[in-house]
Design an enzyme around this catalytic site. Structure first.
Site, short mmCIF file in Angstrom:
data_model
loop_
_atom_site.label_atom_id
_atom_site.label_comp_id
_atom_site.label_asym_id
_atom_site.label_seq_id
_atom_site.Cartn_x
_atom_site.Cartn_y
_atom_site.Cartn_z
N CYS A 20 40.67 44.33 37.93
CA CYS A 20 41.04 43.56 36.61
C CYS A 20 40.41 44.45 35.54
CB CYS A 20 40.18 42.18 36.78
SG CYS A 20 38.49 42.62 36.62
N CYS A 31 34.28 37.56 39.05
CA CYS A 31 33.79 37.65 37.94
C CYS A 31 32.09 37.47 37.98
CB CYS A 31 34.21 36.82 36.74
SG CYS A 31 35.96 36.55 36.70
#
Ligand code: FES
Length: 147
Positions: free
Chosen positions: A33, A103
């Protein structure tokens, strides 16, 4: 989609910034990402985390998880900080959507990387701490590759 706590920590992140002459600094990223997280720890002579700050170049969930992670490790000993896993951070945030779980892994790894840096600087071994990966995407098993 996001809990109120996630939105709160995203909109009002706690402990943003840097610590000068930090006891330990850890930077990790996720090549997939492209997000990067850096955690600074100020650790006193009793191995208690006096202060913790972060900088995140990443998505909202990465900001919220770093903010919560810094809140959770502050005031803890380095051994207690080892228990601040991505699951603990997610629980404290009342959950994250499945696509955002990585995350929170970034937050866990950034803390570990900062602890590793501290351990190296002080020539100590922190029980249970493994050399951090700089790219947490390596070895991620849960996510399916998309091409
Ligand atoms: Fe990668 Fe959030 S999308 S850290």
């Amino acid at each position: 989609m996001y809990s109120e706590k996630v939105m709160d920590h995203f909109q009002n992140p706690r402990n943003v910034g840097e610590i000068e002459n930090a006891s330990g600094v850890g930077t990790v990223g996720n090549a997939k990402c492209g997000d990067i997280m850096r955690i600074y720890l100020d650790i006193d002579e009793n191995q208690v985390i006096r202060d913790c700050k972060f900088k995140t170049f990443g998505c909202g969930a990465a900001v919220a998880t770093s903010s919560m992670a810094t809140e959770l490790v502050k005031g803890k000993t380095i051994q207690e900080a080892m228990e601040v896993t991505n699951k603990a951070v997610m629980e404290a945030l009342d959950g994250l959507p499945p696509v955002k779980v990585h995350c929170s892994l970034l937050a866990e790894e950034a803390i570990h990387a900062a602890l590793w840096d501290y351990a190296e600087k002080n020539h100590i071994v922190i029980e249970g701490l493994q050399k951090p990966k700089s790219d947490i995407h390596e070895g991620e098993e849960d996510e399916k590759e998309e091409y």
